[in-house]
Design a protein around this motif. Structure first.
Motif, PDB file in Angstrom:
ATOM      1  N   LEU A 294       0.861  -1.176   0.000  1.00 38.13           N
ATOM      2  CA  LEU A 294       0.000   0.000   0.000  1.00 38.13           C
ATOM      3  C   LEU A 294       0.900   1.230   0.000  1.00 38.13           C
ATOM      4  N   GLU A 295       0.664   2.136  -0.936  1.00 39.75           N
ATOM      5  CA  GLU A 295       1.454   3.358  -1.016  1.00 39.75           C
ATOM      6  C   GLU A 295       0.817   4.457  -0.184  1.00 39.75           C
ATOM      7  N   PHE A 296       1.637   5.408   0.240  1.00 40.82           N
ATOM      8  CA  PHE A 296       1.169   6.517   1.067  1.00 40.82           C
ATOM      9  C   PHE A 296       0.025   7.261   0.370  1.00 40.82           C
ATOM     10  N   GLY A 297      -1.070   7.450   1.078  1.00 42.35           N
ATOM     11  CA  GLY A 297      -2.215   8.198   0.556  1.00 42.35           C
ATOM     12  C   GLY A 297      -3.131   7.410  -0.357  1.00 42.35           C
ATOM     13  N   GLU A 298      -2.832   6.152  -0.590  1.00 41.51           N
ATOM     14  CA  GLU A 298      -3.593   5.328  -1.529  1.00 41.51           C
ATOM     15  C   GLU A 298      -4.718   4.588  -0.790  1.00 41.51           C
ATOM     16  N   SER A 299      -5.882   4.487  -1.429  1.00 42.37           N
ATOM     17  CA  SER A 299      -6.965   3.676  -0.854  1.00 42.37           C
ATOM     18  C   SER A 299      -6.674   2.208  -1.124  1.00 42.37           C
TER      19      SER A 299
END
Length: 154
Positions: free
Chosen positions: A44-49
């Motif tokens: 999961l990347e930063f800021g990603e849903s």
């Protein structure tokens, strides 16, 4: 200077179902879970849903386009016996193919030996720990109605 303490990471694994209700699995090429079977997915990347991560990872790894993405389950796996010990919270998502007749491509051969469709929960062994934990929990993958593509009904 003191060594940085390891922290858990967040992974997203994606159940992609085809027209025969099989799920997509691939054999990993990685320092974590090497040669074990897993679902498509990644970090999961930063800021990603969660939904954005699921769609992005499936597209990057397989070329498949999914939609109607929803939460399926979550596991907590501490893997101390890997080449690189790790701790993952894995969010499992489920998505439907936009084109139920589309087949996966191995777009990251440096990270995966190849993709295959299998009936759930009959994932080939050895199984990547987060997915094995999910299988052992008795998780049931509810069937998703998928159109028959043999007559072009999509």
């Amino acid at each position: 200077m003191e060594a940085e303490k390891p922290v858990p990471k967040v992974g997203v694994g994606v159940f992609v179902l085809n027209k025969s209700q099989s799920v997509l699995v691939g054999r990993r090429r990685s320092s974590v879970g090497d040669s074990k079977f897993a679902l498509p997915g990644g970090h999961l990347e930063f800021g990603e849903s969660w939904e954005e991560c699921a769609a992005r990872e499936v597209l990057e790894e397989t070329g498949l386009i999914i939609h109607k993405i929803r939460f399926a389950s979550v596991t907590n796996s501490v893997m101390l016996n890997d080449k690189r010990p790790s701790h993952y919270v894995t969010i499992f998502m489920k998505g439907e193919l936009v084109d139920p007749c589309q087949e996966p491509e191995n777009l990251e051969p440096d990270k995966c030996y190849g993709w295959e469709w299998v009936k759930w929960p009959l994932v080939p062994k050895p199984v990547f720990e987060p997915l094995q934990t999910l299988i052992e929990s008795g998780f049931q993958l509810a069937e998703v109605p998928i159109p028959d593509c043999s007559f072009g009904n999509v």
